[in-house]
Scaffold this motif. Structure first.
Motif, PDB file in Angstrom:
ATOM      1  N   ASP A  81      18.705  76.750  38.051  1.00 39.26           N
ATOM      2  CA  ASP A  81      19.667  76.867  36.952  1.00 39.26           C
ATOM      3  C   ASP A  81      20.964  77.412  37.536  1.00 39.26           C
ATOM      4  O   ASP A  81      21.040  78.571  37.958  1.00 39.26           O
ATOM      5  CB  ASP A  81      19.112  77.805  35.875  1.00 39.26           C
ATOM      6  CG  ASP A  81      20.020  77.907  34.655  1.00 39.26           C
ATOM      7  OD1 ASP A  81      21.010  77.173  34.585  1.00 39.26           O
ATOM      8  OD2 ASP A  81      19.722  78.744  33.773  1.00 39.26           O
ATOM      9  N   ILE A 123      28.725  75.217  35.085  1.00 40.83           N
ATOM     10  CA  ILE A 123      28.949  74.423  36.292  1.00 40.83           C
ATOM     11  C   ILE A 123      30.390  73.920  36.397  1.00 40.83           C
ATOM     12  O   ILE A 123      30.723  73.110  37.245  1.00 40.83           O
ATOM     13  CB  ILE A 123      27.938  73.254  36.295  1.00 40.83           C
ATOM     14  CG1 ILE A 123      27.615  72.795  37.704  1.00 40.83           C
ATOM     15  CG2 ILE A 123      28.420  72.089  35.419  1.00 40.83           C
ATOM     16  CD1 ILE A 123      26.361  71.972  37.789  1.00 40.83           C
ATOM     17  N   VAL A 182      19.654  72.286  36.687  1.00 42.56           N
ATOM     18  CA  VAL A 182      20.209  72.238  35.340  1.00 42.56           C
ATOM     19  C   VAL A 182      21.356  73.234  35.238  1.00 42.56           C
ATOM     20  O   VAL A 182      21.494  74.143  36.061  1.00 42.56           O
ATOM     21  CB  VAL A 182      19.147  72.564  34.264  1.00 42.56           C
ATOM     22  CG1 VAL A 182      18.000  71.555  34.301  1.00 42.56           C
ATOM     23  CG2 VAL A 182      18.611  73.985  34.426  1.00 42.56           C
ATOM     24  N   SER A 183      22.161  73.061  34.201  1.00 38.26           N
ATOM     25  CA  SER A 183      23.195  74.044  33.902  1.00 38.26           C
ATOM     26  C   SER A 183      23.686  73.832  32.473  1.00 38.26           C
ATOM     27  O   SER A 183      23.930  72.700  32.065  1.00 38.26           O
ATOM     28  CB  SER A 183      24.375  73.934  34.871  1.00 38.26           C
ATOM     29  OG  SER A 183      25.346  74.937  34.590  1.00 38.26           O
ATOM     30  N   ARG A 184      23.816  74.921  31.740  1.00 37.13           N
ATOM     31  CA  ARG A 184      24.400  74.881  30.395  1.00 37.13           C
ATOM     32  C   ARG A 184      25.762  75.549  30.451  1.00 37.13           C
ATOM     33  O   ARG A 184      25.884  76.766  30.402  1.00 37.13           O
ATOM     34  CB  ARG A 184      23.485  75.603  29.404  1.00 37.13           C
ATOM     35  CG  ARG A 184      23.937  75.486  27.941  1.00 37.13           C
ATOM     36  CD  ARG A 184      23.117  76.376  27.019  1.00 37.13           C
ATOM     37  NE  ARG A 184      23.482  77.789  27.150  1.00 37.13           N
ATOM     38  CZ  ARG A 184      22.830  78.789  26.521  1.00 37.13           C
ATOM     39  NH1 ARG A 184      21.792  78.536  25.756  1.00 37.13           N
ATOM     40  NH2 ARG A 184      23.236  80.038  26.701  1.00 37.13           N
ATOM     41  N   PHE A 232      23.240  68.529  33.370  1.00 33.54           N
ATOM     42  CA  PHE A 232      24.062  69.675  32.983  1.00 33.54           C
ATOM     43  C   PHE A 232      24.931  69.338  31.782  1.00 33.54           C
ATOM     44  O   PHE A 232      25.195  68.163  31.471  1.00 33.54           O
ATOM     45  CB  PHE A 232      24.902  70.188  34.154  1.00 33.54           C
ATOM     46  CG  PHE A 232      25.969  69.255  34.663  1.00 33.54           C
ATOM     47  CD1 PHE A 232      27.230  69.206  34.072  1.00 33.54           C
ATOM     48  CD2 PHE A 232      25.735  68.456  35.773  1.00 33.54           C
ATOM     49  CE1 PHE A 232      28.227  68.372  34.571  1.00 33.54           C
ATOM     50  CE2 PHE A 232      26.723  67.617  36.274  1.00 33.54           C
ATOM     51  CZ  PHE A 232      27.978  67.577  35.670  1.00 33.54           C
TER      52      PHE A 232
END
Length: 271
Positions: A53, A125, A120-122, A150
């Motif tokens: 993450d 990024i 992943v990234s919320r 993402f």
């Protein structure tokens, strides 16, 4: 020693910005959590997956990903000491034993080669000093065929945030945001170029929507938004801005909360 090349962002996320997010972790998760299911479904996490993450912040997505991989593990990486401390405390409190957190600059962090199945990234990024180099480093951390998913911001005019931004007084200088800031990946064409340059293939961007809860009422929501990093940086702490945001929130009050329609780009790619 942790190597940091993105010094401007490191200063922000270990100063006011990171402290505000750590202190208000529940508020930010209420604002952004409506996107979680779309992100995690796109990531297609399996029970044995190893998840990275990126820009994990207070760690909600890391913990959710870890729960989807009970025989695997999730590692959250972020620059912010205050947010990482909050992430570790919340993981302990919730008993998520297969979630771990590391401080590092994802652009140069020495991830294990091919050490992850999915990244992943919320919304964590968009802040790289050199996005091609950063995504190249993330690519090296993924196994062959590994997945990237993402979320990044769309321009505010495309959702209800546009009404909030329109309520703000004009600036006498360009706002922060496009270069290494929240809107740096708001153009899907640029995202395609960056990820292609970093060696990813199968790049896809699709718009997703979610309800964002900003507070119990306009007063609480406006005061909270006035403290958000870009608003705080660009406008300071004056009453004029806070009051304008409170008034702009009033049309969105319903069912005991301030509810805005949020939009994001959901980007997927493969190594």
């Amino acid at each position: 020693m942790t190597e940091i090349v993105n010094t401007h962002q490191a200063e922000a996320w270990n100063g006011y910005e990171g402290e505000h997010w750590a202190e208000n972790h529940d508020r930010y998760d209420a604002m952004n959590g409506g996107f979680n299911d779309a992100l995690l479904e796109a990531a297609a996490i399996g029970p044995r997956d190893r998840i990275l993450d990126i820009g994990c912040g207070n760690g909600q997505v890391t913990r959710l990903a870890a729960r989807r991989a009970p025989l695997g593990a999730a590692t959250g990486v972020d620059l912010s000491r205050p947010m990482l401390a909050r992430a570790r405390a919340l993981a302990d409190e919730e008993g998520v034993a297969n979630a771990a957190f590391e401080r590092g600059d994802a652009q140069v962090h020495p991830f294990p080669a091919a050490g992850f199945d999915v990244a992943v990234s919320r919304f964590g990024i968009m802040f790289f000093a050199d996005p091609v180099a950063a995504f190249g480093n993330v690519r090296r951390a993924l196994r062959e065929g590994g997945r990237l998913a993402f979320l990044c911001m769309t321009p505010p005019a495309e959702n209800d945030m546009g009404a909030l931004m329109a309520a703000l007084p004009p600036l006498d200088r360009p706002p922060i945001g496009h270069d290494g800031g929240p809107l740096s990946l708001s153009d899907p064409g640029r995202v395609q170029e960056i990820l292609g340059g970093a060696g990813f293939h199968g790049v896809s961007s699709r718009r997703v929507e979610a309800q964002q809860i900003w507070g119990r009422d306009a007063r609480e929501a406006g005061e909270f938004f006035a403290g958000w990093g870009p608003i705080h940086y660009n406008y300071g702490t004056g009453d004029e801005v806070r009051d304008a945001l409170v008034e702009a929130m009033r049309p969105f009050e319903r069912d005991g909360a301030v509810r805005l329609r949020g939009t994001a780009w959901l980007v997927t790619a493969r190594r």
